[in-house]
Design an enzyme around this catalytic site. Sequence first.
Site, PDB file in Angstrom:
ATOM      1  N   ASP A  36      51.182  20.034  29.969  1.00 21.11           N
ATOM      2  CA  ASP A  36      50.411  19.639  31.152  1.00 21.11           C
ATOM      3  C   ASP A  36      50.760  20.543  32.325  1.00 21.11           C
ATOM      4  OD1 ASP A  36      49.376  17.694  29.643  1.00 21.11           O
ATOM      5  OD2 ASP A  36      50.408  16.015  30.631  1.00 21.11           O
ATOM      6  N   ALA A  37      52.047  20.883  32.425  1.00 21.13           N
ATOM      7  CA  ALA A  37      52.493  21.697  33.559  1.00 21.13           C
ATOM      8  C   ALA A  37      51.855  23.090  33.494  1.00 21.13           C
ATOM      9  CB  ALA A  37      54.007  21.809  33.542  1.00 21.13           C
ATOM     10  N   TYR A  39      49.069  23.881  31.991  1.00 19.51           N
ATOM     11  CA  TYR A  39      47.638  23.733  32.256  1.00 19.51           C
ATOM     12  C   TYR A  39      47.393  23.659  33.765  1.00 19.51           C
ATOM     13  CZ  TYR A  39      42.847  22.076  31.993  1.00 19.51           C
ATOM     14  OH  TYR A  39      41.487  21.972  32.142  1.00 19.51           O
ATOM     15  N   ASP A  40      48.168  22.806  34.435  1.00 19.48           N
ATOM     16  CA  ASP A  40      47.979  22.638  35.880  1.00 19.48           C
ATOM     17  C   ASP A  40      48.235  23.935  36.628  1.00 19.48           C
ATOM     18  OD1 ASP A  40      47.192  20.076  35.715  1.00 19.48           O
ATOM     19  OD2 ASP A  40      49.183  19.208  36.055  1.00 19.48           O
ATOM     20  N   GLU A 118      29.035   8.355   8.281  1.00 13.07           N
ATOM     21  CA  GLU A 118      29.979   8.499   9.402  1.00 13.07           C
ATOM     22  C   GLU A 118      30.024   7.201  10.194  1.00 13.07           C
ATOM     23  OE1 GLU A 118      27.518  11.728  10.437  1.00 13.07           O
ATOM     24  OE2 GLU A 118      26.782  10.848  12.281  1.00 13.07           O
ATOM     25  N   LYS A 120      29.568   4.472  12.982  1.00 10.75           N
ATOM     26  CA  LYS A 120      28.573   4.303  14.037  1.00 10.75           C
ATOM     27  C   LYS A 120      29.317   3.951  15.318  1.00 10.75           C
ATOM     28  CE  LYS A 120      24.205   2.079  15.060  1.00 10.75           C
ATOM     29  NZ  LYS A 120      24.544   1.595  16.399  1.00 10.75           N
ATOM     30  N   ARG A 141      19.994   7.997  27.073  1.00 11.39           N
ATOM     31  CA  ARG A 141      18.900   7.764  26.137  1.00 11.39           C
ATOM     32  C   ARG A 141      17.698   7.148  26.854  1.00 11.39           C
ATOM     33  NH1 ARG A 141      17.066   3.616  23.126  1.00 11.39           N
ATOM     34  NH2 ARG A 141      16.123   4.204  21.146  1.00 11.39           N
ATOM     35  N   GLU A 178      27.542  10.314  21.224  1.00 15.82           N
ATOM     36  CA  GLU A 178      27.916   9.069  21.880  1.00 15.82           C
ATOM     37  C   GLU A 178      29.074   9.327  22.828  1.00 15.82           C
ATOM     38  OE1 GLU A 178      25.871   6.895  20.494  1.00 15.82           O
ATOM     39  OE2 GLU A 178      26.586   4.894  21.030  1.00 15.82           O
ATOM     40  N   TYR A 230      26.807  13.936  17.178  1.00 20.57           N
ATOM     41  CA  TYR A 230      26.388  13.537  15.835  1.00 20.57           C
ATOM     42  C   TYR A 230      25.004  14.040  15.433  1.00 20.57           C
ATOM     43  CZ  TYR A 230      24.529   9.432  18.408  1.00 20.57           C
ATOM     44  OH  TYR A 230      23.919   8.600  19.288  1.00 20.57           O
ATOM     45  N   LYS A 295      23.090   8.957   6.489  1.00 17.92           N
ATOM     46  CA  LYS A 295      21.995   9.917   6.664  1.00 17.92           C
ATOM     47  C   LYS A 295      21.760  10.691   5.374  1.00 17.92           C
ATOM     48  CE  LYS A 295      23.176  10.565  11.510  1.00 17.92           C
ATOM     49  NZ  LYS A 295      23.794  11.368  12.545  1.00 17.92           N
ATOM     50  N   LYS A 319      25.406  -2.345   9.608  1.00 16.40           N
ATOM     51  CA  LYS A 319      26.065  -3.012  10.735  1.00 16.40           C
ATOM     52  C   LYS A 319      27.229  -3.898  10.282  1.00 16.40           C
ATOM     53  CE  LYS A 319      24.533  -2.746  14.525  1.00 16.40           C
ATOM     54  NZ  LYS A 319      23.313  -2.850  15.311  1.00 16.40           N
ATOM     55  N   CYS A 413      57.422 -22.915  37.550  1.00 15.46           N
ATOM     56  CA  CYS A 413      57.472 -22.436  36.170  1.00 15.46           C
ATOM     57  C   CYS A 413      57.384 -23.614  35.193  1.00 15.46           C
ATOM     58  CB  CYS A 413      58.774 -21.658  35.941  1.00 15.46           C
ATOM     59  SG  CYS A 413      59.009 -21.192  34.218  1.00 15.46           S
ATOM     60  N   CYS A 431      57.666 -16.146  37.329  1.00 12.12           N
ATOM     61  CA  CYS A 431      58.682 -17.176  37.510  1.00 12.12           C
ATOM     62  C   CYS A 431      59.881 -16.501  38.154  1.00 12.12           C
ATOM     63  CB  CYS A 431      59.065 -17.748  36.151  1.00 12.12           C
ATOM     64  SG  CYS A 431      60.663 -18.569  36.149  1.00 12.12           S
TER      65      CYS A 431
HETATM   66  C1  9MJ Z   1      26.390   6.801  16.204  1.00 13.08           C
HETATM   67  N1  9MJ Z   1      25.982   5.911  17.082  1.00 13.08           N
HETATM   68  O1  9MJ Z   1      27.570   6.947  15.947  1.00 13.08           O
HETATM   69  C2  9MJ Z   1      23.588   8.573  14.985  1.00 13.08           C
HETATM   70  N2  9MJ Z   1      25.418   7.621  15.536  1.00 13.08           N
HETATM   71  O2  9MJ Z   1      21.763   9.972  14.251  1.00 13.08           O
HETATM   72  C3  9MJ Z   1      25.672   8.549  14.561  1.00 13.08           C
HETATM   73  N3  9MJ Z   1      24.101   7.643  15.789  1.00 13.08           N
HETATM   74  C4  9MJ Z   1      22.200   8.956  14.974  1.00 13.08           C
HETATM   75  N4  9MJ Z   1      24.529   9.142  14.233  1.00 13.08           N
HETATM   76  C5  9MJ Z   1      20.429  10.057  14.440  1.00 13.08           C
HETATM   77  N5  9MJ Z   1      26.897   8.792  14.056  1.00 13.08           N
HETATM   78  C6  9MJ Z   1      20.050   9.088  15.305  1.00 13.08           C
HETATM   79  C7  9MJ Z   1      21.173   8.377  15.649  1.00 13.08           C
END
Ligand code: 9MJ
Length: 677
Positions: A36-37, A39-40, A118, A120, A141, A178, A230, A295, A319, A413, A431
């Site tokens: 860190d030092a 970098y700073d 992957e 979500k 979005r 994201e 992503y 995907k 989900k 207490c 307390c």
């Molecule tokens: C999320 N929320 O992690 C997509 N997403 O790809 C990942 N969302 C996405 N991919 C195409 N890992 C439309 C949305």
Amino acid sequence: MSQPDPKLLEEISQLRADLDSANYRYYVLDEPQLTDADYDRKLQRLKRLEAENPSLISADSPTQRVGAAPAEGFPAVAHAIPMLSLDNAFSREDIIAFAERVAERLECEPDDIEFSCEPKLDGAAVSLVYEQGVLVIGATRGDGRTGEGITSNLRTLRSVPLKLMGGSIPDLLEVRGEVIMRHTGFEALNERAREEGSKVFANPRNAAAGSLRQLDPRITATRPLEFHAYQAARLEPDMGDASHSALMARLSTLGFRTSAELTILHGPDAVTDYCEQLGEKRDQLGYDIDGVVIKVNDLRHQRELGFVARAPRWAVAFKFPAQEEVTTLNDVEFQVGRTGAITPVARLEPVTVAGVTVSNATLHNADEIERLGVMMGDTVAIRRAGDVIPQVVRVDTEKRPPDARAIIFPDSCPVCGSEIERLEGEAVARCSGGLYCAAQRKEALKHFASRKALDVDGLGVKLIEQLVDLDWVKTPADLFYLSVEQLQSLPRMGEKSATNLVNALETAKSTTLARFIYALGIREVGEATAVNLASHFGALKALQDADQTALESVSDVGPIVAAHVHTFFRQPHNIETLQALLEAGITWQESEVTQGPTPLEGQTWVLTGTLDTMTRDEGKARLQALGAKVAGSVSRKTTCLVAGEAAGSKLIKAEQLGVEVIDEATFITRLADWEQS
Ligand code: 9MJ
């Protein structure tokens, strides 16, 4: 106008390259390169050179992340390609149905389809546009077609490259991903907000979205946000990537953080197994995910499949169960912690939250009760994520029953009856009984005997409570005078257990200075700080005598921690306890070194799996004290991997890369050698 000095240009360019690279290593790869030092120092030098030569400032300079003035509002940004949502899947059957739909259109078998899976991420979706490698627009979005231009805010995230890296820069790139906040950052942000009486966020997703919608980018800059890419929505010219996974690898080389969990799988069965496994790992990731994005990996197939209405046909979101559930708050109890802090704990009608039964949740403090406006009998929303204690996040006042009761914070207490104090400007009420309070004594002893402290085998929570209730143990030193005969007279304690405990206490007497400091339970002194204090001062006496300035010179010790340490060693009862512990025979090997040699300077270590004799935090602090960097993932730059029990993917990667791997026993021997050298 005179031409700038070429040497100056060279220095500025080198500083920018060094800082960009350090940022990438730290925020994208999790492999810190500069301290860190350092970098700073480089950042300050660059800032000075730019201040002296304002004509040389460029928008993509690392000094220009937090440049913009507060905005009046956010401009509308039309997405060139709509930001679509994904269809959901909730079961194995839904995943199979998705694979069958895809197979039918591609005229193949479901098991032949290559899927990229992957996590979500549960944050705020954003889009970043790069022209000739330079970030020009960042947007939310919004409704999918039009978002809000939040470029100045997104520029403050150090995982958002201001300019793309590497030799092959596209003319145009639109990256989607994201913005998330990790649990640790989220907790710290809310903790600070509770202390300051400012806005508390219900979950990391709201915190991320709220932080991105600040009109003043300086506020966004203070929020622990991370961008994870992503998708490449536009890439010109086409760089020949044939699959989603290849595109993600390309984004990574261009400077973006992408999912380390991305896995290529064939067919719906393998995908379902992945979803199940990730579901089991969900609590350990350190950030919120709400499912798995599945995907079709082949980009030609993606194009062939196209879109329906608002979602692509080539992807689906599996989900997980929600992390928030609704239940009834039946009662509130006030618990007394080790430092006397009084915490109101909600007793709930048991409810399953993301697979775990929750019957208690923290209400933090009196201000939080007021902020939530909660009463006993209320219907409340509970959130449980990762290792974080479940929280009450909302109250549904419309469902309040007529017999709901107000929650009254006690003024004495509940355990010892001492007055409860709340210092000016502090959110926490405490307390005032100190070690007179049995609750504080019990907590102090539990801490003293815990695994990371003196690690007294067989001295469990129940036994400590008995010993305190019987008044046999008032301070930790009293533990060492317990006899087998005395212990044997306790219910459910045989001669063997009593002897084992006395032996364990005897063994625990030989410890390390770091463990001893940690065991004292000084406020804000966790295990890593204790290790730093021990290696900095080398001897207890030197630590006791240190003034505020000397304490602040220890790595990771700021004014608040330094003040707690300083105050601790000046309290008469603490001095007495220390004396008594030393008289009871606690010993460790003192070293005279202060700021000893750093034999591991320049090396990068990684710790993985479970260690038996120390926690990973302790191992990390000891390595750092010897000058090593400790990284979160294995790469070619890794010097050595310490593989504990159940080491997984990091071990495999180290073996693939030919990185040295050692087990815990070897690690301990080497640590001891270096620490003594
Ligand atoms: C999320 N929320 O992690 C997509 N997403 O790809 C990942 N969302 C996405 N991919 C195409 N890992 C439309 C949305």
